[in-house]
Design a protein around this motif. Sequence first.
Motif, PDB file in Angstrom:
ATOM      1  N   GLU A  54      -6.172 -20.280  -2.472  1.00 39.43           N
ATOM      2  CA  GLU A  54      -4.908 -20.802  -3.698  1.00 39.43           C
ATOM      3  C   GLU A  54      -5.490 -22.337  -3.736  1.00 39.43           C
ATOM      4  N   GLU A  55      -6.445 -22.997  -2.746  1.00 37.23           N
ATOM      5  CA  GLU A  55      -6.507 -24.410  -2.950  1.00 37.23           C
ATOM      6  C   GLU A  55      -7.917 -24.751  -3.918  1.00 37.23           C
ATOM      7  N   ALA A  56      -8.893 -23.939  -3.160  1.00 36.79           N
ATOM      8  CA  ALA A  56     -10.365 -23.191  -4.617  1.00 36.79           C
ATOM      9  C   ALA A  56      -9.690 -22.610  -5.704  1.00 36.79           C
ATOM     10  N   GLN A  57      -8.556 -22.010  -5.877  1.00 35.32           N
ATOM     11  CA  GLN A  57      -8.718 -21.867  -7.150  1.00 35.32           C
ATOM     12  C   GLN A  57      -7.534 -22.760  -8.530  1.00 35.32           C
ATOM     13  N   ARG A  58      -6.906 -23.771  -7.297  1.00 34.08           N
ATOM     14  CA  ARG A  58      -6.413 -25.528  -7.844  1.00 34.08           C
ATOM     15  C   ARG A  58      -7.797 -26.147  -8.351  1.00 34.08           C
ATOM     16  N   ASP A  59      -8.153 -26.516  -7.624  1.00 30.22           N
ATOM     17  CA  ASP A  59      -9.700 -27.400  -7.854  1.00 30.22           C
ATOM     18  C   ASP A  59     -10.009 -26.378  -9.196  1.00 30.22           C
ATOM     19  N   LYS A  60     -10.473 -25.457  -8.568  1.00 32.13           N
ATOM     20  CA  LYS A  60     -11.290 -24.913 -10.271  1.00 32.13           C
ATOM     21  C   LYS A  60     -10.103 -25.565 -11.646  1.00 32.13           C
ATOM     22  N   LEU A  61      -9.213 -25.256 -11.717  1.00 32.10           N
ATOM     23  CA  LEU A  61      -8.101 -25.306 -12.579  1.00 32.10           C
ATOM     24  C   LEU A  61      -8.281 -27.103 -12.706  1.00 32.10           C
ATOM     25  N   ASP A  62      -8.680 -27.762 -11.767  1.00 32.86           N
ATOM     26  CA  ASP A  62      -8.994 -28.957 -12.081  1.00 32.86           C
ATOM     27  C   ASP A  62      -9.948 -29.967 -12.901  1.00 32.86           C
ATOM     28  N   LEU A  63     -10.953 -28.645 -12.269  1.00 32.08           N
ATOM     29  CA  LEU A  63     -12.567 -29.123 -12.651  1.00 32.08           C
ATOM     30  C   LEU A  63     -12.295 -29.028 -14.426  1.00 32.08           C
ATOM     31  N   VAL A  64     -11.730 -27.796 -14.651  1.00 30.68           N
ATOM     32  CA  VAL A  64     -11.714 -27.839 -16.286  1.00 30.68           C
ATOM     33  C   VAL A  64     -11.520 -28.488 -16.867  1.00 30.68           C
ATOM     34  N   CYS A  65      -9.780 -29.026 -16.206  1.00 30.03           N
ATOM     35  CA  CYS A  65      -9.515 -29.934 -17.217  1.00 30.03           C
ATOM     36  C   CYS A  65     -10.294 -31.617 -17.261  1.00 30.03           C
ATOM     37  N   ARG A  66     -10.202 -31.351 -16.225  1.00 30.61           N
ATOM     38  CA  ARG A  66     -11.481 -32.756 -16.165  1.00 30.61           C
ATOM     39  C   ARG A  66     -12.531 -32.457 -17.055  1.00 30.61           C
ATOM     40  N   LYS A  67     -13.528 -31.028 -17.090  1.00 29.83           N
ATOM     41  CA  LYS A  67     -14.172 -31.893 -18.102  1.00 29.83           C
ATOM     42  C   LYS A  67     -14.196 -31.426 -19.325  1.00 29.83           C
ATOM     43  N   LEU A  68     -12.776 -31.286 -19.525  1.00 32.99           N
ATOM     44  CA  LEU A  68     -12.058 -30.795 -21.085  1.00 32.99           C
ATOM     45  C   LEU A  68     -11.366 -32.559 -21.500  1.00 32.99           C
ATOM     46  N   ALA A  69     -11.168 -33.463 -20.262  1.00 32.06           N
ATOM     47  CA  ALA A  69     -11.343 -34.837 -20.508  1.00 32.06           C
ATOM     48  C   ALA A  69      -9.437 -34.792 -21.551  1.00 32.06           C
ATOM     49  N   LEU A  70      -8.794 -33.782 -20.264  1.00 31.39           N
ATOM     50  CA  LEU A  70      -7.357 -34.070 -20.841  1.00 31.39           C
ATOM     51  C   LEU A  70      -7.149 -35.049 -20.960  1.00 31.39           C
ATOM     52  N   ARG A  71      -5.741 -35.994 -21.400  1.00 30.27           N
ATOM     53  CA  ARG A  71      -5.125 -36.257 -21.694  1.00 30.27           C
ATOM     54  C   ARG A  71      -3.505 -35.818 -22.053  1.00 30.27           C
TER      55      ARG A  71
END
Length: 449
Positions: free
Chosen positions: A194-211
């Motif tokens: 669960e922690e690793a999947q959360r970190d993957k989702l967060d990595l995607v959002c940060r790479k996309l520079a979502l605001r």
Amino acid sequence: MHERFVGTTVTEVCAMADAALRLTTLAEEVLGAPLPLRVRAWDGSESGPPDGPVLVVRRRRALRRLLWKPGELGLARAWVAGEIDVEGDLYTALDRLSGILWERGPAVALPALRDPAVRAGARGLLRLGGVLPPPPPPPEEVRRHRTGGQHTRRRDKAAVSHHYDVGNDFYSLVLGPSMVYSCAYWGGPEGTLEEAQRDKLDLVCRKLALREGDRLLDVGCGWGALAVHAARGYGARVTGVTLSREQAAHARKRIAEEGLADRIEIRVQDYRDVRDGPYDAVASIGMAEHVGEVRYREYADRLLSLLRPGGRLLNHQIARRPEADESAYRVDEFIDRYVFPDGELSPLGRTVATLEEAGFEVRDVEALREHYARTLRAWVANLESSWRRAAGLTSPGRARVWRLYMAACAVSFERNRIGVNQVLAVRTADSGGSGMPARTRSWSERPPG
């Protein structure tokens, strides 16, 4: 006569006596090398190396499957039907067999009957397995002739339904509470799935520079995990598209429970039919494998057209290794018939080149191969720990498909036969501006707090 032979003819008893020894001898004659697994046959006999896992051949019918479909597909059908099994560690068994199924190539998987050893092996299998007609494939196998031409909208929808509409309860057993069906991002030897999947989702959002307020298109949105993470954690407005009605129903329920219905829309829609751009970002996580090489440029063109100038694409995709002779490449028959109908893997270089040809500027590529091997092992552990319930939610055959598929894929990633990569690309403005920072890997650092 021994009780196991009651009702069996003398000819059949002679054919079955010491079946394991005869099987290993036949295999070694055809392969020209010792069989790397011990074999236990239907008559109780055993043969082969004493250490490690045991290949259990429960029924003679498995041999008839190999006669009619030599190699991978025949073995897969026997596995799904429960006619063969593995006692002991499945990963070790697959790793040992990989030298036969992979390194030796299609000459062993599809043997030429003009080879004397192969002809002798076929005759031996006939004596052991019988000459009855070929057994019908297990019902879990795809019958593609009813679904139209390859990668039409109709056939793609049928293929997606075969894989993803297995049942949300089944997927929740395998994937865990996150319901994320793609490679996790492990921060170290410790940590949960669960922690690793959360970190993957967060990595995607940060790479996309979502605001706050950004429009995100989630292509192949699955059960809505990325949409929820992007909306809740980054304030994005998300449109998710999937061809699976079961995924969409689960995602909508989850979004309503999270109180995010005003920020997320989930559609049962083909990505080719999305017309409401421009978006600030597009995420395609584990979806491009379904597109097919004949459609990949169309896929890249469509995603580019849906982005505003300066908008980013995060393409997360499994890749195969390039062949010395690409014309010799063949789709994995087990995966094609039982897991991902019409799925195709491309080499990473071809994916990057196609995105660039469409007009994207590729800014970063990150390989996550080892992360996927560990993710798959976690999914297999989930399945095995809830085996009875999983088989009851689908079918014993379907559960066996998933166990073999995920374990074999884990071994493939570990042996570097396949990889998985996140490709970050941008639609540059007419002036050439990308809006990208000079230090592109800043997202790899965890945000403060």
